[in-house]
Scaffold this motif. Structure first.
Motif, short mmCIF file in Angstrom:
data_model
loop_
_atom_site.label_atom_id
_atom_site.label_comp_id
_atom_site.label_asym_id
_atom_site.label_seq_id
_atom_site.Cartn_x
_atom_site.Cartn_y
_atom_site.Cartn_z
N GLN A 302 0.80 -1.07 0.11
CA GLN A 302 0.17 0.09 -0.03
C GLN A 302 0.98 1.31 0.12
O GLN A 302 0.54 2.33 -0.66
N LEU A 312 -4.12 1.56 -3.01
CA LEU A 312 -4.25 0.23 -3.26
C LEU A 312 -5.65 -0.40 -3.67
O LEU A 312 -5.65 -1.08 -4.56
N SER A 315 -6.14 -1.02 -7.54
CA SER A 315 -4.80 -1.57 -8.21
C SER A 315 -5.03 -2.86 -8.47
O SER A 315 -5.40 -3.53 -7.88
N LEU A 343 -4.77 -8.14 0.59
CA LEU A 343 -4.88 -7.21 -0.68
C LEU A 343 -6.06 -7.21 -1.04
O LEU A 343 -6.72 -6.09 -1.46
N ALA A 348 -7.80 -4.32 -3.62
CA ALA A 348 -6.87 -4.67 -4.79
C ALA A 348 -7.31 -5.75 -5.60
O ALA A 348 -8.11 -6.68 -5.07
#
Length: 419
Positions: A302, A312, A315, A343, A348
């Motif tokens: 991050q 984040l 992404s 994540l 993400a």
């Protein structure tokens, strides 16, 4: 038909043991309750990393056979238990597979038989759990039958040390049991080391992995503050390793995996807490540090994205290598799993590549490996090297990535983020 040994459990421990014994001329039967494993082996197919189909064919040519019929135990002069001992929810080892295997052996026990437990567990298991089951039928351990513990030391992917040339610790419940077990293993293993007893042999295995667990936790914690202080820990370790005595190098990473390191030390901690009433503080602190590493790596990811003016959330992050150890397909307790979960939980989009894993089974479902590694590296907002497989040209991959996070300390470029 008689057998020198029936090995119960044809997994990462039992199958390599069966291979070495068979190739050294012992008559070996592999017993497993999974019919597909048995069918595959008898057809010449391997299901573990360290043995190829050709290896299985060589075993079959040497007389090895697999069976799902427990009556084969009646043929054996020796029975070896190599079944899983995962952690239960309370931190104790789950001995369900061990007790099941031993009960099966007990139904076919005969005078003079040797029974060896290789499954890792807490000190006292062989004497307190296994022995009573074997003696239920009236035979006496140490007189009528023989019982020992011999810790497995299988290191998946290790091309230097295998079953035959790794010293084998053997501890019997009685001196006669130790003598009998030592003589058996000496038939196909170069060096056999007798222990004082089964408890010492059980504890030796736990000490080996607790030592590694604690030292990995040390460098993992150092990785955090060295990053904050602007110190290259990887260089620090290389420098310290130049000392020819008093230092052994351990390296940080995104967490610990496999069956041994994240699990075995907890058996010792559990024994201390339940029997003595106080904590094994080193182990519990090491567990806290090592288990927190996936979250730490996710936070670092991050921060790296923030430096690139990216959030984040939204992404695309590509994980390279999702096995617990390099150059193998074994995913047991891999830190890549909690890393991916953190994540994804934080928004993400996660994809992965691993040359050894075509489909990655995450808790919320399977994930397909990216089809084109080069394209995936170039298009990802961040690439994280989780496991450094030899198949990866890491420097080249880092050079093509928009942003690269190396958790294994293998890159040399100054533009790469390292743990």
């Amino acid at each position: 038909m008689s057998a020198d040994v029936v090995i119960v459990g044809m997994g990462y421990v039992g199958l390599p043991l069966a291979q070495e014994a068979a190739l050294q001329g012992l008559s070996v039967v592999g017993f497993d309750i999974n019919p597909s494993v048995v069918e595959g082996l008898n057809a010449g197919h391997s299901h573990i990393d360290d043995l190829s189909d050709d290896d299985i064919q060589a075993m079959l040519s040497a007389g090895f056979r697999a069976s799902a019929d427990d009556s084969v135990l009646a043929e054996a002069s020796t029975a070896i238990v190599c079944v899983p001992t995962p952690l239960a929810r309370d931190g104790a080892p789950d001995l369900g597979a061990v007790t099941g295997a031993v009960s099966t052996i007990a139904r076919h026990l005969r005078s003079g038989m040797l029974v060896v437990l290789e499954s890792t567990t807490w000190p006292g298991t062989t004497e307190e759990i296994v022995r009573p089951v074997l003696e239920e039928g009236g035979m006496i351990v140490g007189t009528d039958v023989f019982l020992a513990f011999s810790p497995e030391r299988i290191d998946p992917g290790n091309a230097t040390y295998g079953v035959r040339n790794t010293p084998k610790v053997v501890g019997g419940v009685t001196p006669a049991c130790t003598e009998r077990a030592t003589a058996f293993y000496q038939r196909f293993i170069d060096t056999v080391v007798p222990a004082k007893g089964s408890r010492e042999a059980e504890t030796a295995k736990l000490l080996e992995n607790t030592y590694r667990h604690i030292n990995i936790a040390l460098v993992n914690e150092m990785a955090r503050f060295c990053h904050e202080l602007g110190i290259d820990l990887w260089n620090v370790i290389d420098l310290a390793a130049t000392k020819p005595f008093g230092f052994q190098a351990f390296y940080p990473g995104p967490g610990v995996g496999g069956h041994c390191i994240p699990i075995d030390p907890n058996y010792l901690s559990y024994t201390v807490r339940t029997r003595l009433g106080y904590p094994f503080r080193f182990v519990e602190l090491a567990q806290e540090v090592n288990s927190s590493m996936p979250a730490y790596v996710a936070r670092r990811a991050q921060d790296i994205l923030n430096e690139d003016a990216k959030a984040l959330r939204g992404s695309h992050i590509l994980l390279l290598g999702v096995t617990y150890k390099r150059n193998i397909a074994d995913q047991r307790e891999s830190p890549a799993v909690p890393l991916a979960e953190y994540l994804r939980e934080w928004g993400a989009e996660v994809s992965y590549h691993d040359p050894n894993v075509p489909t990655w089974n995450l808790p919320d479902g399977p994930l397909e490996r990216v089809a084109n590694l080069d394209h995936a590296v170039k298009s990802a907002d961040l690439v994280i090297l989780v496991q450094n497989h030899d198949a990866y040209d890491v420097e080249a991959l880092a050079g093509r990535a928009q942003s690269f996070f190396d958790t294994r300390g293998v890159t040399t470029s100054s533009g790469v983020n390292r743990l």
